[in-house]
Design a protein around this motif. Structure first.
Motif, short mmCIF file in Angstrom:
data_model
loop_
_atom_site.label_atom_id
_atom_site.label_comp_id
_atom_site.label_asym_id
_atom_site.label_seq_id
_atom_site.Cartn_x
_atom_site.Cartn_y
_atom_site.Cartn_z
N TYR B 32 2.81 -6.52 -1.77
CA TYR B 32 2.28 -5.38 -2.53
C TYR B 32 0.76 -5.54 -2.69
CZ TYR B 32 3.05 -8.81 -6.27
OH TYR B 32 3.07 -9.94 -7.03
N GLY B 33 0.13 -4.49 -3.17
CA GLY B 33 -1.33 -4.44 -3.18
C GLY B 33 -1.99 -5.51 -4.02
N LEU B 34 -1.42 -5.74 -5.21
CA LEU B 34 -2.04 -6.73 -6.09
C LEU B 34 -1.96 -8.13 -5.51
CD1 LEU B 34 -3.43 -7.00 -8.81
CD2 LEU B 34 -1.22 -7.35 -9.88
N ARG B 46 -9.49 -4.62 -6.51
CA ARG B 46 -8.40 -3.81 -7.05
C ARG B 46 -8.65 -2.31 -6.89
NH1 ARG B 46 -5.14 -5.26 -12.08
NH2 ARG B 46 -4.70 -7.47 -11.88
N GLY B 47 -9.89 -1.91 -7.06
CA GLY B 47 -10.18 -0.48 -7.07
C GLY B 47 -10.13 0.17 -5.71
N TYR B 50 -6.12 -0.01 -2.48
CA TYR B 50 -5.05 0.98 -2.29
C TYR B 50 -5.51 2.14 -1.41
CZ TYR B 50 -2.83 -1.75 -5.91
OH TYR B 50 -2.29 -2.79 -6.61
N VAL B 51 -6.80 2.47 -1.55
CA VAL B 51 -7.35 3.50 -0.65
C VAL B 51 -7.37 2.98 0.79
CG1 VAL B 51 -9.36 4.95 -0.17
CG2 VAL B 51 -8.72 4.46 -2.52
N GLY B 54 -3.88 3.07 2.12
CA GLY B 54 -3.50 4.44 2.49
C GLY B 54 -4.11 4.86 3.82
N ARG B 55 -5.38 4.47 4.05
CA ARG B 55 -6.03 4.82 5.32
C ARG B 55 -5.35 4.11 6.49
NH1 ARG B 55 -11.28 3.60 4.03
NH2 ARG B 55 -11.19 1.59 5.06
N GLU B 57 -2.31 3.24 6.56
CA GLU B 57 -1.01 3.90 6.74
C GLU B 57 -1.18 5.16 7.59
OE1 GLU B 57 0.76 4.14 2.94
OE2 GLU B 57 2.80 4.35 3.71
N ARG B 79 5.16 -0.75 -4.69
CA ARG B 79 5.12 -0.30 -3.29
C ARG B 79 4.74 -1.50 -2.43
NH1 ARG B 79 4.89 4.58 -0.87
NH2 ARG B 79 4.91 5.53 -2.93
N TYR B 81 4.05 -3.20 1.45
CA TYR B 81 3.46 -2.82 2.75
C TYR B 81 3.85 -3.84 3.80
CZ TYR B 81 0.61 0.11 -0.29
OH TYR B 81 0.19 1.02 -1.22
#
Lengths: 202, 108
Positions: B32-34, B46-47, B50-51, B54-55, B57, B79, B81
């Motif tokens: 996961y992202g964290l 952290r900020g 996730y962007v 998404g890119r 993905e 979520r 990945y």
């Protein structure tokens, strides 16, 4: 293009009291479900897991710190997503702006060509063109030749005939002053001319 | 020769952050992202992670899935990945390119 992603079927009301609830509610109104799931729900799920673990461990300070930090990261992620979305839409916006500029100009040009007047007569053209910066030329009036007065005749030394036909000497010099007349007067050779004729000759 | 046959297929562009994510997912499997942020030695934030995820993905390098958990659990499901086939190919291509760059004797 956003690919389809699995979306968690969770109602917003079930998240009340958890960190990030208000941000998610706001983002829900202007993001599509796929974008919301990717940009907001993914970090929020990690934040919730961390926050719930800290709450279970009864670590209140860490709990609040996680909520504060998580909300800040969420806002930063949303801002970053907005910037990227704007950059991605720049070509489309530029094309729209270009079309909005070119189309009226083209229309104006076509109309200008349609109403363009034909060639006009040179006389009318010269009359309508006013050159403000041209220096005016001086007006030259036609000069007509005036009759000149007759030249006065020079005074004659021979005198003139009077009304009786007698010869009268000239007024400018006496008759004795003329050498021929002095000879004709019979004074003879060797005679001295009179004093007045000598002074007249001198 | 048709125009299509002459068309050169463009290689996928991978940023350094995307490469870090690909390598982490390739080594440790779905995460996961964290977890990616905590194990990237400060390369991921952290900020923005996730962007970036998404890119990636959208590019087809990774895919995501939701964790299976008890429906009565509070909070949102995490979520995860994982790499796609294209992502695995990109990781291998990058590793091979790095090996060739560092060991030129491998190139005939």
């Amino acid at each position: 293009m956003t690919r389809s992603v699995p979306i968690a079927q969770v109602s917003s009301e079930s998240l009340r009291g958890l960190p990030g609830y208000w941000i998610r509610s706001l983002a829900d109104s202007w993001l599509e479900p796929a974008e919301l799931a990717r940009v907001v729900d993914a970090p929020l799920a990690d934040l919730h897991a961390e926050w719930l673990a800290a709450r279970a461990a009864e670590r209140r300070v860490r709990n609040r710190w996680l909520a504060l930090r998580g909300n800040a990261a969420l806002l930063r992620g949303l801002a970053w997503f907005g910037v990227l979305a704007l950059l991605a839409s720049l070509p489309r916006l530029a094309s729209i702006g270009l079309g909005a500029l070119v189309f009226p100009l083209g229309l104006f040009w076509m109309l200008a060509l349609a109403i363009e007047p034909g060639p006009i007569e040179p006389v009318l053209r010269d009359a309508t063109i006013i050159d403000l910066w041209r220096k005016p030329e001086p007006v030259v009036l036609p000069v007509t030749a005036r009759p000149r007065p007759p030249k006065p005749l020079p005074p004659s030394d021979r005198g003139h005939a009077d009304t009786r036909g007698w010869h009268r000497p000239s007024r400018r010099a006496p008759a004795s002053a003329h050498p021929q007349r002095w000879l004709d007067s019979g004074s003879g050779l060797g005679a001295r001319p009179p004093a007045d004729s000598r002074s007249a000759r001198e | 020769v048709t125009r299509k046959s002459r068309k050169v297929e463009r290689l996928p562009r991978v940023s350094p952050k995307e490469l870090v994510i690909l390598q982490l997912l390739g080594e440790h499997g779905p995460q996961y992202g964290l977890w990616l942020v905590q194990n990237s030695a400060g390369l991921l934030k952290r900020g923005t992670v996730y962007v970036t995820l998404g890119r990636m993905e959208d590019k087809g390098l990774i895919e995501s899935f939701l964790e299976k958990r008890d429906p009565s659990a509070s909070g949102l499901p995490r979520r995860f990945y994982r790499l796609t086939h294209a992502g695995v190919a990109v990781v291998r291509a990058v590793e091979l390119a790095q090996a060739l760059l560092h060991r030129p004797e491998m190139v005939r």
